[in-house]
Write an enzyme that holds these catalytic residues in place. Structure first.
Site, mmCIF file in Angstrom:
data_model
loop_
_atom_site.group_PDB
_atom_site.id
_atom_site.type_symbol
_atom_site.label_atom_id
_atom_site.label_comp_id
_atom_site.label_asym_id
_atom_site.label_seq_id
_atom_site.Cartn_x
_atom_site.Cartn_y
_atom_site.Cartn_z
ATOM 1 N N SER A 42 -30.138 -32.082 48.988
ATOM 2 C CA SER A 42 -29.320 -32.553 50.120
ATOM 3 C C SER A 42 -27.952 -31.892 50.201
ATOM 4 O O SER A 42 -27.123 -32.322 51.004
ATOM 5 C CB SER A 42 -29.119 -34.069 49.999
ATOM 6 O OG SER A 42 -30.350 -34.753 50.079
ATOM 7 N N GLU A 58 0.797 -1.220 0.000
ATOM 8 C CA GLU A 58 0.000 0.000 0.000
ATOM 9 C C GLU A 58 0.834 1.277 0.000
ATOM 10 O O GLU A 58 0.437 2.278 -0.617
ATOM 11 C CB GLU A 58 -0.925 0.013 1.237
ATOM 12 C CG GLU A 58 -2.074 -0.951 1.174
ATOM 13 C CD GLU A 58 -3.177 -0.484 0.244
ATOM 14 O OE1 GLU A 58 -3.080 0.641 -0.284
ATOM 15 O OE2 GLU A 58 -4.125 -1.248 0.029
#
Length: 678
Positions: free
Chosen positions: A333, A72
């Site tokens: 329990s 680029e």
């Protein structure tokens, strides 16, 4: 002079209205939730629905950065935002094409300027404005900041912005490590993101990727052999889902810190992902309407390492959107270990103390064991490993339900009782509301030698350091842990590896399994979020296998259980001090076992089918509650049994008809019923 004025006016017009130079730290980006190591758990879109994850150079594969700059903007490190040679070429092409932009000549800085403005630049005026903006960016920001802005803002098709979001969407991974082919595709896409989207046109994506590879080879930035290998790598053909780990907790974290760009949780991403897969797989095996929740925490620090709120956020049949780690449910329990721990602490019992498991009434409250059978005289150890209900209620009656509530609160749990109700014996068998996180916190205290452990996950405030009242003393906590290590494992587990307890709430609505080793505590809940029963669901069948599989996934966190602390009595029942050989209620008159005996079965006035008509008659089992053994059993006045310790006896009738069954205990107290047998 007029020309200079005109140029100045044009420059002023170009500068007028330029947006302020942004800083990446203040730019609107996707909020991200990370784990304890900074790994991504879940990102959220921006307010306008974009996936724009903040990205810095350090987050990206250096090879990608090299390829990006080479392709680029080779002069990025030297120019001041404008590559004049490229601009001259673009200008000549513009003139030659009759005023149509052929090539942009844009630097990375100019592209950042365009992305910030959000305006197209396919005209001369826009290009000039972009140049002015780029010049300002170069003067106000460093090259590194400009590159970070590009990495965050570059378009990649649809609502994906930035290289990190693109890498996650197209490759399913962070951009820290990219193949040459992946890096080339990420370089190519921003030039024409919609036309080259691999999820819409894989062929166009491949062509653009290969074009980048060819150009890099021609420039000498890439070897031909490496490029040829990259060309043969397939391109993705669909977008992947963004990570959505710990979905419930991540959403809570973002709501709790609405302005935060990143929220770090205490979770371990690897463990979180493994337990989410486990929960989903187990729920599918049970029922589509069943959900599974799991919480794992570090015993010493209280850090929540994994929090699975459901079997799947989008599982509509099982209400996956509901976070069941925080839902108030009946614990079954699972509070029994703390009950016995209190008895040990108060000096009422030792794990090898004997206790009676027989029908016992507490006023109008008549607890029964899960399987309906009684074992007679057992040790506290066996009463807990077998999860017998009656001994647990007897012990709770001795230590007091209010004390149990107090110790739960010390453990950072908040037991919920019905409105206006006081703590009662029903708590011992699940008659109270509690959450999975609170149960994990309670068991963490047992594993931590009785010291409370406050769970925290990074969402709320950090727990304040300081000393808190213990939940149990060290010896009592170890006694409980040592017993729980002997609880028989499910079919997929091995004994002694962890200490754990299961629980099943009334009506098969909740199945629980909570366990720990020397470093980690894990809790599992299985059930329907709507509270409907699941026939046959129990802690040992539904939740315990998940618990043991969860411990299989904790990796190098495995640690042995704690050793016995000083003061622990390691002895069998005959070797215990006399007061500890048998559990004795501090106030025996409070327990209804001193009441007159009652025939528990059969009931008065019932018909009992023993199969007498078929000639294959079964004997009748007569059971008694309360009273003092030994018991003498009678049928129509004739004795038929006098067992020394048992509270039941078998009677075989001569034929059908009415019979009066009676029982007399050692104190001469009795009871009788009249039934019809056939």
């Amino acid at each position: 002079m007029a020309g200079i004025i005109q140029v100045n006016m044009m420059l002023a017009e170009l500068v007028r209205g330029l947006p302020p130079t942004p800083a990446l730290a203040s730019m609107p980006v996707s909020a991200t939730v990370t784990d304890r190591e900074g790994q991504l758990l879940r990102p959220f879109t921006t307010a306008d629905g974009r996936w724009r994850l903040p990205t810095a150079r350090a987050d990206v594969d250096p090879r990608f950065l090299d390829m990006l700059i080479a392709y680029e903007d080779r002069g990025f490190a030297e120019h001041d935002g404008i590559a004049w040679s490229s601009m001259l070429r673009a200008g000549l092409q513009f003139i030659g094409a009759g005023g149509r932009v052929v090539s942009g000549g844009s630097t990375l800085t100019m592209q950042v300027a365009r992305l910030i403005e959000g305006e197209p630049t396919r005209n001369l005026w826009g290009k000039l404005r972009q140049m002015v903006h780029a010049d300002r960016l170069e003067h106000e920001l460093g090259k590194g900041d400009i590159l970070d802005l590009y990495l965050t803002l570059a378009p990649y098709g649809g609502n994906i912005e930035g290289v990190r979001a693109a890498s996650l969407a197209y490759f399913g991974k962070e951009p820290a490590r990219l193949t040459t082919a992946e890096a080339a595709l990420l370089v190519a896409l921003p030039q024409s993101p919609e036309a080259r989207r691999p999820d819409r046109d894989p062929a166009a994506a491949r062509r653009s990727r290969d074009m980048v590879l060819d150009r890099l080879v021609a420039m000498g930035a890439l070897g031909e052999e490496e490029a040829d290998y990259a060309r043969h790598e397939p391109v993705p053909t669909a977008r992947r889902e963004f990570p959505m780990l710990a979905a419930h907790m991540a959403e809570q974290a973002v709501r709790a810190q609405p302005g935060a760009r990143q929220v770090a949780l205490t979770l371990d991403r690897r463990l979180q992902e493994a337990l989410e897969r486990l929960a989903a797989a187990r729920a599918r095996l049970i029922d589509p309407k069943v959900s599974v929740a799991i919480v794992a925490a570090d015993i010493e620090s209280g850090d929540v390492l994994a929090s699975v709120g459901s079997a799947g956020l989008f599982a509509s049949e099982s209400a996956g959107f509901v976070d069941m780690t925080r839902a108030v449910r009946s614990p079954g329990s699972t509070l029994k270990p703390l009950i016995y721990g209190l008895a040990f602490e108060l000096g009422l019992a030792h794990p090898q103390s004997l206790i009676e498991d027989r029908p016992t009434a507490f006023g109008a409250y008549l607890p029964v064991n899960f399987d309906g059978f009684n074992r007679g005289t057992v040790t506290i150890h066996d009463a807990l490993t077998e999860s017998l209900n009656i001994p647990a209620v007897v012990v709770l009656d001795a230590v007091g339900p209010a004390r149990l509530v107090s110790r739960l609160r010390r453990a950072h749990a908040d037991p919920r009782l019905p409105a206006g109700a006081a703590p009662s014996l029903a708590m011992g068998l699940g008659g109270v509301g509690i959450t999975l996180r609170e149960l994990v916190s309670s068991y963490a205290a047992i594993a931590n030698g009785g010291l409370p452990v406050q769970l925290h996950d990074g969402v709320g405030p950090q727990p304040e350091p300081g000393t808190s009242a213990p939940v149990l003393d060290p010896v009592s906590a170890w006694y409980v842990a040592d017993i729980l290590a002997d609880v028989p494992p499910p079919l997929n587990g091995s004994p002694g590896r962890i200490a754990y307890k299961t629980g099943t709430s009334y009506g098969y609505r909740d199945a629980w399994a909570i366990g720990f080793d020397g470093r980690t505590v894990i809790g599992v809940w299985v059930g329907r979020p709507d509270g409907a029963p699941v026939p046959g669901l129990s802690g040992i069948v539904g939740a315990a296998p998940v618990l043991f599989e969860a411990f299989d996934r904790i990796g190098n966190r495995k640690a042995p259980l704690r050793r016995a602390p000083p003061g622990a009595i390691l002895a069998s029942n005959p070797d215990l001090p006399a007061p500890l050989r048998r559990f004795r209620h501090p106030n025996e008159s409070m327990v209804a076992r001193q009441a007159a005996p009652q025939i528990a079965y059969p009931g008065d006035g019932v018909d009992v089918d023993l199969g007498l008509a078929s000639g294959e008659a079964s004997p009748l089992m007569v059971k008694v509650r309360n009273g003092v053994p030994p018991f003498t059993f009678f049928a129509n006045g004739a004795p038929f049994g006098r067992p020394e310790f048992a509270r039941q006896s078998l009677w075989t009738p001569d034929g059908p008809g009415y019979v009066t069954l009676s029982v007399v205990d050692a104190k001469g107290q009795g009871d009788s019923v009249r039934v019809f047998v056939d």
